[in-house]
Scaffold this motif. Structure first.
Motif, short mmCIF file in Angstrom:
data_model
loop_
_atom_site.label_atom_id
_atom_site.label_comp_id
_atom_site.label_asym_id
_atom_site.label_seq_id
_atom_site.Cartn_x
_atom_site.Cartn_y
_atom_site.Cartn_z
N MET A 266 0.82 -1.22 0.00
CA MET A 266 0.00 0.00 0.00
C MET A 266 0.85 1.27 0.00
O MET A 266 0.38 2.31 -0.43
CB MET A 266 -0.95 0.01 1.21
N ILE B 265 -2.62 3.16 -8.88
CA ILE B 265 -3.87 2.41 -8.98
C ILE B 265 -5.02 3.20 -8.36
O ILE B 265 -6.12 3.28 -8.92
CB ILE B 265 -3.73 1.01 -8.34
N ALA B 266 -4.76 3.82 -7.20
CA ALA B 266 -5.80 4.62 -6.53
C ALA B 266 -6.22 5.79 -7.41
O ALA B 266 -7.42 6.09 -7.54
CB ALA B 266 -5.29 5.10 -5.17
N VAL B 267 -5.24 6.45 -8.03
CA VAL B 267 -5.56 7.56 -8.93
C VAL B 267 -6.36 7.07 -10.12
O VAL B 267 -7.34 7.71 -10.53
CB VAL B 267 -4.27 8.29 -9.38
N VAL C 248 -8.37 4.46 -10.23
CA VAL C 248 -9.73 4.14 -9.76
C VAL C 248 -10.56 5.42 -9.68
O VAL C 248 -11.72 5.45 -10.13
CB VAL C 248 -9.68 3.42 -8.40
N ILE C 249 -9.98 6.48 -9.15
CA ILE C 249 -10.69 7.76 -9.04
C ILE C 249 -11.01 8.31 -10.44
O ILE C 249 -12.11 8.80 -10.69
CB ILE C 249 -9.87 8.79 -8.23
N VAL D 131 -11.72 1.20 2.65
CA VAL D 131 -10.25 1.21 2.57
C VAL D 131 -9.66 2.02 3.72
O VAL D 131 -8.70 1.60 4.37
CB VAL D 131 -9.78 1.76 1.19
N THR D 132 -10.24 3.17 4.00
CA THR D 132 -9.75 4.01 5.09
C THR D 132 -9.87 3.29 6.42
O THR D 132 -8.93 3.30 7.23
CB THR D 132 -10.52 5.35 5.15
N SER E 151 0.62 1.43 -5.89
CA SER E 151 -0.69 1.54 -5.22
C SER E 151 -1.27 2.93 -5.38
O SER E 151 -2.48 3.09 -5.57
CB SER E 151 -0.55 1.21 -3.73
N PHE E 152 -0.41 3.93 -5.31
CA PHE E 152 -0.89 5.29 -5.51
C PHE E 152 -1.43 5.47 -6.92
O PHE E 152 -2.51 6.05 -7.11
CB PHE E 152 0.23 6.29 -5.23
N THR F 82 -14.00 4.10 -0.52
CA THR F 82 -12.97 4.83 0.21
C THR F 82 -13.14 4.69 1.72
O THR F 82 -12.15 4.64 2.46
CB THR F 82 -12.95 6.32 -0.18
#
Length: 135
Positions: free
Chosen positions: A16, A24-26, A28-29, A56-57, A21-22, A53
């Motif tokens: 993570m 992938i998160a971007v 997804v957004i 995940v948080t 991972s960053f 979110t």
């Protein structure tokens, strides 16, 4: 269970915390944002990102806390070993993280007074050197 959780949490925190991972998160957004017009910015569309979110948080809080606890414990053990092995060090400072806050405040004030004392001595030495140089 603890051993398994430690391995899983260590690996998960490594994954993570990676640049991948960053990214992938971007992504997804971005996909969620791009699909907004397709779903007509519906409540369900918004609920999808909010729920994702939130989950995940929620999980990351426990993961981060576990990792932080382990790191703090390791650092404290290393510091205790340094204090224990240093000549002239007060061994009473070993495991100091377990004393009451009032005791920590007292020790902090003690170190502050020591620092001020040595700063005054250093200033006097510098003044003497300046006087010698001007003669």
């Amino acid at each position: 269970m603890k051993k398994y959780f430690r391995r899983v949490s260590t690996r998960a925190s490594q994954v993570m915390g990676s640049p991948y991972s960053f990214v992938i998160a971007v992504l997804v957004i971005l996909v969620w944002w791009i699909t907004g017009p397709i779903f007509r910015y519906s409540d369900t569309w918004q609920l999808m990102i909010n729920t994702g979110t939130t989950i995940v948080t929620f999980l990351m809080v426990f993961l981060i806390q576990n990792t932080q606890n382990r790191d703090t414990k390791a650092v404290q053990i290393k510091l205790d070993e340094l204090v224990r092995s240093a000549k002239g060090a007060r061994n009473s400072l070993v495991n100091i993280e377990e004393v009451e806050d009032s005791e920590l405040d007292r020790i902090q004030e003690e170190f502050k007074a020591l620092r001020e004392h040595y700063e005054q001595k250093l200033q006097k030495i510098q003044e003497l050197r300046q006087k010698k140089m001007t003669k």
